[in-house]
Each structure stands twice: as C-alpha cells, then as structure tokens.
Motif scaffolding. Sequence first.
Motif, PDB file in Angstrom:
ATOM      1  N   TRP A 119      10.679  10.873   4.452  1.00  0.00           N
ATOM      2  CA  TRP A 119       9.291  10.466   4.223  1.00  0.00           C
ATOM      3  C   TRP A 119       8.421  11.716   4.306  1.00  0.00           C
ATOM      4  N   ARG A 162       0.837  -1.205   0.000  1.00  0.00           N
ATOM      5  CA  ARG A 162       0.000   0.000   0.000  1.00  0.00           C
ATOM      6  C   ARG A 162       0.871   1.254   0.000  1.00  0.00           C
ATOM      7  N   LEU A 163       1.968   1.212   0.731  1.00  0.00           N
ATOM      8  CA  LEU A 163       2.850   2.380   0.763  1.00  0.00           C
ATOM      9  C   LEU A 163       3.576   2.551  -0.572  1.00  0.00           C
ATOM     10  N   GLU A 164       3.915   1.443  -1.222  1.00  0.00           N
ATOM     11  CA  GLU A 164       4.548   1.533  -2.543  1.00  0.00           C
ATOM     12  C   GLU A 164       3.629   2.204  -3.552  1.00  0.00           C
ATOM     13  N   GLN A 165       2.335   2.093  -3.343  1.00  0.00           N
ATOM     14  CA  GLN A 165       1.360   2.698  -4.251  1.00  0.00           C
ATOM     15  C   GLN A 165       0.974   4.115  -3.838  1.00  0.00           C
ATOM     16  N   GLY A 166       1.681   4.666  -2.864  1.00  0.00           N
ATOM     17  CA  GLY A 166       1.431   6.049  -2.469  1.00  0.00           C
ATOM     18  C   GLY A 166       0.597   6.218  -1.221  1.00  0.00           C
ATOM     19  N   GLY A 167       0.313   5.130  -0.516  1.00  0.00           N
ATOM     20  CA  GLY A 167      -0.491   5.207   0.694  1.00  0.00           C
ATOM     21  C   GLY A 167       0.235   5.880   1.845  1.00  0.00           C
ATOM     22  N   ARG A 168      -0.536   6.135   2.891  1.00  0.00           N
ATOM     23  CA  ARG A 168       0.001   6.840   4.061  1.00  0.00           C
ATOM     24  C   ARG A 168       0.041   5.928   5.285  1.00  0.00           C
ATOM     25  N   ARG A 182       2.430  12.067   4.584  1.00  0.00           N
ATOM     26  CA  ARG A 182       2.192  10.629   4.488  1.00  0.00           C
ATOM     27  C   ARG A 182       2.470   9.908   5.802  1.00  0.00           C
ATOM     28  N   GLY A 212      -5.921   2.924   0.376  1.00  0.00           N
ATOM     29  CA  GLY A 212      -4.478   2.880   0.173  1.00  0.00           C
ATOM     30  C   GLY A 212      -3.668   3.062   1.433  1.00  0.00           C
ATOM     31  N   ASP A 213      -4.311   3.384   2.537  1.00  0.00           N
ATOM     32  CA  ASP A 213      -3.608   3.766   3.760  1.00  0.00           C
ATOM     33  C   ASP A 213      -3.418   2.598   4.725  1.00  0.00           C
TER      34      ASP A 213
END
Length: 313
Positions: free
Chosen positions: A95, A63-69, A99, A137-138
Amino acid sequence: MTGPSLQDDPRPTEAFDARHTDLDRLSPLALVQTFADDQLQALQAVQAAVPSLTAAVEAARGRLEQGGRLIYAGAGTSGRLGMLDATELTPTFSWPPERAVPLLAGGLRAMREAVEGAEDDADAGAGDVCAAQVGPGDVLIAVAASGTTPYVLGAAAQARAAGALTVGLSNNPGTPLLSAVDCPVLLDTGPEVISGSTRLKAGTAQKIALNILSSALMVGLGKVYGNLMVDLRASNAKLEARALRLVQHATGAPLPDAQAALHAAGGRVKTAIVMLRLNIEAADAEARLARSGGHARATLGETEQAPDRTPPG
C-alpha cells in the motif's frame, strides 16, 4: 473538602476496578495470570463490535477503490497504534505510504515521549487534517480510548466537514467521538487492571480492531489471493524467501520456474502467479491484472463468490 474520586468519572476506562486492590501484593505467577485473563475482555469487545466494524469496511472500500487515502488520528497510545497500522500496510500489502497518513497529537516526537497538552488541543487536530489536505475521497479513522480526546474530536470534525468518511474507535459508550463520526465502533473493554491505564486491554482492543479494519479493506482491494499475501513488498531476505514460497504455493511450480517468473515480474508475487497459472509473459499478466483492478482471482477467472461462514459458537 476532597477532590473528585475515580468513581466520579463516568467513563468505564477511567473507573476503579475493585477486583484488583491487592495487585501489588500478588506473586509473579498470579500477577501475570491476572493481566492475561483481563486481556480476554479485549477480544470479547472486538467480537461484539463485528457489525460496526463490518459497516465501516463496507463504507470505506469504495473510497479507497477510487484512490482515496486512509488517515489515522489519535493521541498517546491510540495515536501510536494508528501510526503502527499505517506503517505496516506498505510492507504487508504494498500500500503506498502516501495513502496511509498517521496524524499523532504532538507529531513524531510523541512516539517516544509525552508532549504536554498536545492531546488537549482540538484546533491542532483540525489543523493537522487541513495540512494533510483530507478530502471527500479519504477515510479518517479516529481512535481515542476515552472517546473525549479534544485533538481527536477536532480531527474528526474537520475531516467530516471536508467530506471524508469518518470512523471512530472508542472504548467507552455514549462518548462524543462515537456521536461525531459516520461509522462509530464501540470497543467496550471496561475498567483496567491498573486503573486508567488504557495501554492495557483498551489498547489491545484498538490494535485488534485496526488490524481487522485495514486487513479487511486490503483483502477487498485485491491485495490477497485466497489467504496468500500476494502484494507484499519483498524488502529483505526473509520477505524474498516468503515471496518465492507464496508463488510456489499458489501455482505448484517447481522452484526454478517460480524463481524465473518472480524475477521476470520484478519481484511482484501476484504478477508471477498470473504468469505461471496462465502461461503468459509479465507484461501481459500486468495488463490483465490492471483490467481486473488488481484482483488475482478475477484475472484467473475464479469469480464464484464463497459462501458466508457461520460465526463460531
């Protein structure tokens, strides 16, 4: 008729520890030794939680690789530790602060003083998650020593309903928080030397676990090369000197060359390392890093997987 005693509370963190009934009569040496010895249980609790911490890291990374927080939710000591972990990710790993979002029962005021009733408000926890626009995404890390804090339970429930991955850290087994999240992490530290004071070893275990979670995620996201902190943000003289040492260590370059590369790279350590190792300009190094998702090792063609290490002892 008497009220409930400490022994009536089923949560180990709230239990009375009969080993320390003379705590206030100990000499300074014996007192300090008692606290130090008890803190060892925090590390033991984290060691026992390695499998569940690993599962949380594996679940969160995508999820973080896809821009999540990363969203942190807690009250009291637990919330303050989440605030600390979120804050330290920016200077350590660059970071983006937007995020790493800490949600603390009672808001920023609660960093320095108790806000009456804040932790008892489940709706406030859910409301803070909604206000932060937490979504699929988070990753929400919910932290509560007791595992029963309403604010934290409300935040976890709302985040999960919104599709976020939820991780829960509790110091008591069988608690609602561990049942309410996707990735439960039990940090079983037991009764405290000062009965009920979970700022002691329960808090220590939480701090260690949060350090491990966020640091392991940052390594997986390419924020580290070898064991070098190559995405640090050099915001003061100490960090500027550290950045220069990191570039020299990773490349073997003489001081003038390292300084020149770091200057051309705008202070970005990872870019300067790639420049020097591949003998390319800053723009080319940045482009290559972007194509590899920011991973210096992949950019340098060092893609062989290191073997897993046998745990000590």
